[in-house]
Design an enzyme around this catalytic site. Structure first.
Site, PDB file in Angstrom:
ATOM      1  N   THR A   1       0.810  -1.219   0.000  1.00 34.68           N
ATOM      2  CA  THR A   1       0.000   0.000   0.000  1.00 34.68           C
ATOM      3  C   THR A   1       0.849   1.278   0.000  1.00 34.68           C
ATOM      4  O   THR A   1       1.911   1.337   0.627  1.00 34.68           O
ATOM      5  CB  THR A   1      -0.915  -0.009   1.250  1.00 34.68           C
ATOM      6  OG1 THR A   1      -1.735  -1.173   1.176  1.00 34.68           O
ATOM      7  CG2 THR A   1      -1.794   1.221   1.331  1.00 34.68           C
TER       8      THR A   1
ATOM      9  N   ILE B   1     -26.234  -6.510  23.434  1.00 37.23           N
ATOM     10  CA  ILE B   1     -26.653  -7.403  24.533  1.00 37.23           C
ATOM     11  C   ILE B   1     -26.150  -6.866  25.873  1.00 37.23           C
ATOM     12  O   ILE B   1     -26.839  -6.952  26.887  1.00 37.23           O
ATOM     13  CB  ILE B   1     -26.157  -8.852  24.264  1.00 37.23           C
ATOM     14  CG1 ILE B   1     -26.965  -9.458  23.105  1.00 37.23           C
ATOM     15  CG2 ILE B   1     -26.259  -9.720  25.515  1.00 37.23           C
ATOM     16  CD1 ILE B   1     -26.415 -10.769  22.545  1.00 37.23           C
TER      17      ILE B   1
ATOM     18  N   GLY C   1     -25.901  -3.814  26.551  1.00 33.83           N
ATOM     19  CA  GLY C   1     -26.567  -2.538  26.854  1.00 33.83           C
ATOM     20  C   GLY C   1     -25.545  -1.459  27.165  1.00 33.83           C
ATOM     21  O   GLY C   1     -24.467  -1.428  26.558  1.00 33.83           O
TER      22      GLY C   1
ATOM     23  N   GLU D   1      -5.918  -6.218   3.986  1.00 33.22           N
ATOM     24  CA  GLU D   1      -5.797  -7.363   3.052  1.00 33.22           C
ATOM     25  C   GLU D   1      -6.945  -7.390   2.037  1.00 33.22           C
ATOM     26  O   GLU D   1      -7.383  -8.443   1.593  1.00 33.22           O
ATOM     27  CB  GLU D   1      -5.604  -8.683   3.806  1.00 33.22           C
ATOM     28  CG  GLU D   1      -4.313  -8.640   4.626  1.00 33.22           C
ATOM     29  CD  GLU D   1      -3.696  -9.963   4.997  1.00 33.22           C
ATOM     30  OE1 GLU D   1      -3.966 -10.939   4.308  1.00 33.22           O
ATOM     31  OE2 GLU D   1      -2.929  -9.982   5.974  1.00 33.22           O
TER      32      GLU D   1
ATOM     33  N   THR E   1     -10.404  -4.615   1.001  1.00 36.70           N
ATOM     34  CA  THR E   1     -11.699  -4.228   1.580  1.00 36.70           C
ATOM     35  C   THR E   1     -12.783  -5.226   1.149  1.00 36.70           C
ATOM     36  O   THR E   1     -12.601  -5.995   0.202  1.00 36.70           O
ATOM     37  CB  THR E   1     -12.125  -2.839   1.066  1.00 36.70           C
ATOM     38  OG1 THR E   1     -12.249  -2.931  -0.366  1.00 36.70           O
ATOM     39  CG2 THR E   1     -11.126  -1.756   1.424  1.00 36.70           C
ATOM     40  N   SER E   2     -13.933  -5.151   1.812  1.00 39.67           N
ATOM     41  CA  SER E   2     -15.059  -6.033   1.421  1.00 39.67           C
ATOM     42  C   SER E   2     -15.417  -5.811  -0.042  1.00 39.67           C
ATOM     43  O   SER E   2     -15.757  -6.756  -0.765  1.00 39.67           O
ATOM     44  CB  SER E   2     -16.278  -5.748   2.295  1.00 39.67           C
ATOM     45  OG  SER E   2     -16.014  -6.166   3.615  1.00 39.67           O
TER      46      SER E   2
END
Ligand code: COS
Length: 384
Positions: free
Chosen positions: A125, A338, A340, A364, A366-367
């Site tokens: 990168t 959960i 809270g 590694e 991105t989506s």
């Protein structure tokens, strides 16, 4: 398989105990100090964690991918920073040499990576080349027996600790895309190489990233990976195929830990006269998380076995990375819910994990890059 099944199961049990007794109790210290304690690093070395994937003949454990992902599930049940410290040696910081290196390069560097004597780091990168990795601008121009590197690498994991870097740089600036890119092994003490200050990050304290700056940095021609110019982008992609499976295992292990925290809290916390685990809306969040973890685990194991059979897993690795990294984000979000109000407080581990796991959807690949790789492979297969 280099080690037999019983020996491997014993090794896994040792890792589980190490995670339970040494890593989890030190999580808060790591977050507070932004450093992994030296005695834990020493234990990681003696367990062989730095050399999980390095072949035995170079001093590693030579685990198969199926075995590696099982070890990573266990380690990832503790803060991601612990895994990050040794995992570049297992994955992106060593695999360029393992997959495409010459015999001399393997003999020179792999034993020290396997033992943890040096840390290996992967420098792809750049400030102007993230998802579009093939547009990288760092140059490596041949000058006699050397290549002269100039350019900047960004967000490089373990750069502050690294002893060697796998650096992708353009040996042929006349070619704009992937073709002109070559991969080099660059030693830390090479004149002209500077590592920047560690970046300030959202989470994963204890794991460090930094810039690497090359200014007329002369690298011996023997350090061109594989000895062939123009192959560096492909080397990087092969490394990332494996890395994405490894990260998917890390996401799944982290999700298991986060869900166990949410379940324990739901069983103990009482509202309206009974533990909140008995309320169906809380049960739905627990059940959805359990189901998704099971799905991710199954996917990762299946893809790992496929890689061990020598098949191309580029598409499957991206499927795993996409699903597992998004999944751990949802599990962490539900775990906070959960808990809270308590889930927003720093004294509960889910607050820290919620921030830590956000990175998995980015590094590694991105989506969105995983989606692109999956669709491209689908189209290619349909056309062939
Ligand atoms: N294995 C082997 N070779 C591969 C490969 C793989 N998994 N993926 C691509 N290649 C080859 C291609 O076959 C092509 O070679 P030929 O021209 O000889 O056919 C070459 O590499 C270029 O591939 P492509 O044309 O697909 O490159 P693109 O520039 O279009 O981009 C993506 C590919 C987007 C997938 C790539 O840039 C990428 O993965 N980006 C994300 C980078 C990343 O993950 N960064 C994270 C930082 S590192 S922690």
């Amino acid at each position: 398989m280099p080690i037999d099944k019983d020996a491997f199961n014993e090794f896994l049990e040792t890792i589980r105990r190490f995670v339970r007794e040494r890593l989890i109790p030190n999580e808060e210290k790591v977050a507070a100090d932004d450093a992994i304690p030296e005695d834990i690093i020493a234990d990681m070395k003696s367990l062989g964690l730095f050399g999980l994937s390095i072949p035995e003949q170079y001093g590693g454990l030579g685990l198969s991918m199926e075995e590696e992902v099982q070890v990573i599930y266990e380690v990832a049940k503790a803060s991601p920073a612990f895994r990050s410290y040794f995992a570049t040696n297992v994955g992106i910081g060593s695999q360029g040499i393992v997959i495409d290196g010459t015999e001399e390069q393997k003999q020179r560097y792999l034993p020290r990576l396997a033992s943890g004597e040096i840390i290996g780091s992967f420098a792809l990168t750049e400030p102007n080349a993230g998802s579009d990795a093939a547009s990288l601008q760092t140059t490596a121009i041949r000058d006699g027996d050397y290549y002269v590197l100039n350019g900047t690498k960004r967000f490089i994991t373990n750069a502050p600790e690294a002893g060697i870097f796998t650096v992708m740089a353009r040996t042929d600036p006349s070619k704009k895309g992937a073709d002109g890119v070559s991969a080099f092994i660059v030693e830390r003490n090479t004149p002209g190489l500077t590592v920047g200050k560690p970046d300030r990050k959202m989470g994963q304290r204890g794991a460090h990233t930094a810039d690497i700056i090359f200014e007329d940095c002369r690298v011996p021609k023997e350090n061109l990976i594989g000895g062939v110019e123009g192959q560096g982008f492909k080397t990087a992609m092969k490394v990332l195929d494996k890395g994405r499976l490894h990260i998917s295992a890390a996401c799944t292990g982290a999700a298991e830990r986060i869900l166990s925290e949410a379940l324990a809290y739901a069983l103990e916390r009482k509202q309206f006269g009974k533990p909140i685990a008995e309320f169906q809306l809380v049960q739905a969040m627990l059940a959805d998380s359990q189901t998704e973890i099971f799905a991710a685990r199954s996917m990762v194991l299946e893809a790992a076995r496929k890689r061990d059979r020598g098949e191309d897993i580029s598409m499957e690795a991206s499927c795993c990375k996409l699903f597992a990294s998004e999944m751990v984000g949802r599990v962490a979000d539900r775990a906070v819910q959960i808990h809270g109000g308590a889930g927003y407080m720093a004294e509960y581990p889910v607050e820290r994990f919620y921030r830590d796991v956000r990175l998995f959807r980015i590094f590694e690949g991105t989506s969105q890059i995983q989606q692109l790789v999956i669709a491209r492979n689908m189209i290619r297969r349909a056309k062939s």
